[in-house]
Write an enzyme that holds these catalytic residues in place. Structure first.
Site, short mmCIF file in Angstrom:
data_model
loop_
_atom_site.label_atom_id
_atom_site.label_comp_id
_atom_site.label_asym_id
_atom_site.label_seq_id
_atom_site.Cartn_x
_atom_site.Cartn_y
_atom_site.Cartn_z
N GLU A 1 0.86 -1.19 0.00
CA GLU A 1 0.00 0.00 0.00
C GLU A 1 0.89 1.24 0.00
O GLU A 1 1.82 1.33 0.78
CB GLU A 1 -0.90 -0.03 1.24
CG GLU A 1 -1.64 1.25 1.54
CD GLU A 1 -2.52 1.75 0.39
OE1 GLU A 1 -3.31 0.95 -0.15
OE2 GLU A 1 -2.40 2.94 0.03
N THR B 1 -10.29 5.45 -2.38
CA THR B 1 -11.72 5.48 -2.65
C THR B 1 -12.53 4.85 -1.51
O THR B 1 -13.63 5.28 -1.21
CB THR B 1 -11.99 4.74 -3.98
OG1 THR B 1 -11.15 5.31 -4.98
CG2 THR B 1 -13.43 4.86 -4.40
N HIS C 1 -25.60 -1.45 -2.48
CA HIS C 1 -26.65 -1.33 -3.48
C HIS C 1 -27.39 -2.65 -3.65
O HIS C 1 -26.82 -3.73 -3.51
CB HIS C 1 -26.04 -0.92 -4.83
CG HIS C 1 -25.48 0.46 -4.81
ND1 HIS C 1 -26.24 1.56 -5.07
CD2 HIS C 1 -24.23 0.92 -4.54
CE1 HIS C 1 -25.49 2.65 -4.98
NE2 HIS C 1 -24.26 2.29 -4.65
N VAL D 1 4.48 1.30 -5.59
CA VAL D 1 5.06 0.50 -6.67
C VAL D 1 5.55 1.44 -7.76
O VAL D 1 4.79 2.26 -8.29
CB VAL D 1 4.01 -0.49 -7.23
CG1 VAL D 1 4.59 -1.24 -8.43
CG2 VAL D 1 3.57 -1.46 -6.14
N ARG E 1 -13.86 8.22 -7.60
CA ARG E 1 -14.24 6.91 -8.13
C ARG E 1 -13.23 6.53 -9.22
O ARG E 1 -12.80 7.39 -9.98
CB ARG E 1 -15.63 6.95 -8.74
CG ARG E 1 -16.70 7.60 -7.87
CD ARG E 1 -17.93 7.78 -8.73
NE ARG E 1 -19.05 8.45 -8.09
CZ ARG E 1 -19.21 9.77 -8.05
NH1 ARG E 1 -18.29 10.57 -8.55
NH2 ARG E 1 -20.29 10.29 -7.50
N SER F 1 -20.26 -2.48 -2.50
CA SER F 1 -21.27 -3.54 -2.36
C SER F 1 -20.74 -4.86 -2.87
O SER F 1 -21.03 -5.92 -2.32
CB SER F 1 -22.52 -3.18 -3.18
OG SER F 1 -22.79 -1.81 -3.11
#
Lengths: 485, 328
Positions: A33, A42, A51, A174, A312, A347
């Protein structure tokens, strides 16, 4: 050089869900990470919605994995102890002429396998949700829609993965990936991680990671969404998640309770170039309220406690399919893309985890490990505990009697646990996401110095070194009188 | 269950004065509950002077003012408990208040009180409530938080500082940070006049050549990890930013001194009516809330300019609560 069977790039909800599923097999796994903590991209700035699954076109991965993820969520939230509530969702239709579009949505939902969806008359809607506009033609009701805590969900996947042997590395950006006879060399500056398989779960940066190994370039466009979060005093303003039918006024703004009892409105949708631009704007913040007022005219703007925005990971796809891009690259076998994970990514996360793990298992079969730990018990929650449970916690550890965050009723005991658990918190934001200290109406004004003091003690570092998030975000800047007049 | 006549929630200036007053008015069985490990509340971090001119006819620092009251509380044997957090107030069928609290030694405790005086004080309005656009980096503090770091811990919140809001805490912190070695670039105030005391404008800003920009607000925060600057804009008479007046000020810290909000979680949970104007409970002439036997004083009721006024009001609340208990 460190050697692993699988390297996962990205410790967002997707990467962590995949890590947990892959940990069922006898393999060594590392998660790399670039930020200082899990859930920093995000995954930390979204609607927190599970959803129902009527949005995505039938036959797409989005549709399939959304519905499957939704079905998995309830059991998983119990197994891994993260907050989830199936509150149901409504899609409002404001004009008679648009009613056929609700039918289209219902049809699509049914084809996608969404259960029990129905179209409601305005009267039925008002009965359910008295604060909804009277300029209403009808609504689609999906009882399977839900809300989830995206932070604790990510934490739960990560912790459980770590308990099952997955190793997490932070601040490992990375910089390049080379093919090697073992598979791949994933290079982070002067550190090399060699792996047989690489999973690209890098969110808005998934294109950069993909393009390191493939000539078939992809492009991710960061699509910004701005939100306003309102005080818990208006948490029961609506019970269901209120969407709007996309119309000529735009894609629509949602109004939803959060699983913690706040009210959330947003998001905008703005395509940007800068993948780190999570600024809020005056226009965005007022647009959110203006459009939310179409659904719920009496929403109280004065109750905002914070505003934020998230990006997003929208895949810029010439074919216009706009689907999740998940699969092993034919040009680089062993490299798996999990790209374009925008809504309904949260979701779908549990299903994506399983889907990707199955794919990796087919290419790199290993026996299952014995003693995989299925469940996780979360950090105790004093705010929601009854008196007896509080008493028991204080008896176990008196730190549970010391309230640090008054707004959210978070105690020292909870903060100490958040630091000392697997994949523990090291930053102020990490504490906030895991315990909610600083998440309330005073937004850490009162508890911040106390949280720093606890971090200092538990991490054995000076509080002057403690950061809000990344290493350049130290809270304090030296001592008084260092350079006096 | 412990039984008391009057329970006081909060051991800051309001709670101390209320407890003393209740005792002096003939109610011996009182108890002050304080969340922190010492009495005095926010006064402990207010090391500047200017306190006590009304109450003691002399100028004291915050800790000195607090100490006067703490000494009286000790001398007059007003009982108090430290490091004890009140979780809930309920009312039983007899009108008695059942207060649930917790601390390290006793765990959860229930205290039955004939009357309760709310003295929880207030907290600062955060950035979110001001809807300032931009990034969300480190380096944004409420003025009181910065005051805690500087005065209680000897740490600096930053070195190049812009202050938004000219409330008294903001003005006091402008001077303090300057004295401690920071560069204080300006104080911006969205309104046409400062909300702070005249003496603070003179002694904290003018004496230190710190500019005060009226009709000005912060319209954007810059910086990804740490604050790198703010955009200041002039505002019109409706406090809306005027386009074209933006200017960038490079800084590493933004302090917010934009008002205080009474801390009424417990009041609301008890079911008392809240006045939307003050943010505090609705009270009658006896400082009694909409629930009989529940009194309120100090900044939990409404935000006061001077601690001396808090003490005076709390003294009354203590006396009214004593009358209430005697009358039952």
């Amino acid at each position: 050089m460190s050697r692993y069977d699988v390297v996962i790039v990205g410790a967002g909800v997707t990467g962590c869900a995949i890590a947990r599923e892959l940990a069922r097999g006898q393999r060594n796994i590392a998660v790399l990470e670039k930020n200082a903590d899990i859930c920093e991209g995000t995954s930390k700035a979204n609607s927190g919605i599970v959803h129902a699954g009527y949005d995505a076109k039938e036959g797409t991965l989005k549709a399939k994995l959304n519905v499957r993820g939704n079905e998995m969520m309830e059991e998983l939230s119990k197994k891994l102890d993260f907050p989830f509530r199936r509150n149901g969702s409504l899609v409002l239709c404001f004009n008679e002429e648009d009613l056929p579009k609700l039918e289209v949505l219902k049809d699509r939902g049914e084809k996608n396998g969404v259960k029990d969806i129905q179209i409601l008359s305005p009267e039925k809607v008002w009965e359910m949700e008295p604060n909804i506009t009277h300029d209403l033609a009808g609504a689609l009701f999906a009882p399977t829609g839900g809300i989830v805590c995206p932070f604790v969900m990510t934490e739960a996947f990560a912790e459980n993965a770590a308990v099952n042997g997955v190793e997490f590395y932070f601040e490992k950006k990375v910089t390049s990936i080379e093919k090697s006879h073992e598979g791949f060399k994933v290079i982070c500056g002067d550190e090399i991680f060699e792996a047989k398989a690489v999973i690209n779960a890098a969110g808005v940066y998934a294109d950069e990671i993909h393009n390191m190994v493939s000539d078939k370039k992809i492009k991710i466009v960061p699509r910004r969404g701005q939100y306003n979060l309102l005080d818990k005093k208006c948490g029961d303003f609506v019970d269901k998640t209120i969407f709007q039918l996309p119309s000529k006024l735009g894609k629509g703004i949602l109004v939803t309770p959060t699983v913690h009892g706040n009210l959330l409105v947003g998001p905008t949708a703005e395509d940007l170039d800068d993948k780190s631009d999570t600024e809020t704007t005056a226009e965005g913040m007022s647009k959110v309220f203006k459009e939310a007022a179409l659904s719920t005219p009496d929403i109280n703007k004065k109750m905002v406690i914070t505003s934020f925005s998230g990006l997003r990971a929208h895949l810029d796809d010439a074919s216009g399919k706009s689907d999740f891009n998940i699969g092993e690259l034919s040009e680089a076998p062993g490299f798996f893309d999990v790209a374009g994970i925008e809504s309904p990514g949260l979701s779908a996360a549990p299903a994506i985890g399983k889907f990707v793990a199955d794919m990796v298992n087919r290419s790199f079969p290993v026996p299952n490990k014995t003693g995989f730990v299925e469940t996780r018990v979360g950090i105790p929650n004093m705010a929601n505990a009854g008196d007896d449970e509080r008493e028991a916690l204080i008896r176990r550890n008196p730190q549970f009697a010391n309230v640090i965050c008054r707004c959210e009723f978070v105690t020292e005991g909870e903060i100490v646990e958040a630091i000392n658990r697997p994949v523990g918190a090291k930053t102020l934001d990490g504490i906030k996401r895991r315990t909610r200290a600083g998440m309330g109406r005073c937004q850490s004004g009162f508890c911040q110095p106390k949280v720093l003091e606890i971090l200092e003690r538990e991490l054995g570092t000076d509080r002057g070194n403690i950061c809000k998030a990344g290493k350049d975000s130290k809270i304090l800047e030296g001592y008084t009188k260092e350079d006096s007049l | 269950m412990k039984n008391v006549d009057i329970l006081i929630i909060g051991g800051g200036p309001a709670g101390l004065a209320a407890g003393l007053s209740a005792k002096r008015n003939g109610i011996g069985n009182v108890l002050i509950l304080e969340r922190d490990k010492c009495l005095g509340g926010i006064l402990n971090q207010c090391i500047h002077n200017g306190f006590g001119l009304h109450t003691f006819k002399e100028e004291l620092t915050g800790p000195e003012y607090a100490d006067r009251y703490v000494t009286m509380v000790r001398d007059e044997k007003v009982p108090f408990m430290l490091s004890t957090m009140v979780c809930d107030i309920a009312v039983d069928d007899d009108g008695d208040k059942i207060v649930t609290a917790m601390n390290k030694d006793e765990g959860m405790l229930k205290i039955k009180a004939k009357a309760v005086i709310l003295a929880m004080g207030c907290r600062e309005r955060p950035r979110g409530a001001l809807s300032i656009p931009g990034t969300r980096p480190a380096g944004i503090f409420s003025a009181g938080t910065a005051q805690y770091y500087v005065n209680m811990e000897g740490r600096m919140p930053g070195k190049k500082i812009v202050i938004l809001g000219s409330g008294d805490i903001g003005l006091i912190m402008a001077r303090r940070l300057k004295l401690e070695g920071a560069e204080v670039l300006c104080v911006a105030e969205i309104r046409p006049q400062s909300g702070g005391l005249k003496r603070n404008i003179v002694q904290c800003l003018e004496d230190f050549d710190i500019p005060l920009y009226l009709n000005t607000t912060v319209t954007k925060v810059h910086g990804k990890d740490r604050v790198s600057g703010v955009t200041l804009s002039k505002v019109d008479e409706n406090m809306n930013p005027i386009e074209g007046t933006e200017r960038f000020v490079e800084c590493d810290t933004l302090l917010l001194s934009c008002g205080l909000i009474p801390e009424n979680e417990l009041t609301t949970a008890a079911g008392a009516q809240i006045d939307p104007k003050t943010g505090g409970p609705v009270v009658d002439g006896m400082l009694q809330c909409s629930i009989p036997g529940l009194f309120a004083c100090g900044n939990v009721l409404h935000v006061h300019e001077l601690v001396d006024h808090v003490s005076a009001e709390a003294e009354k609340a203590g006396a009214f609560a004593a009358d209430y208990v005697k009358g039952r």
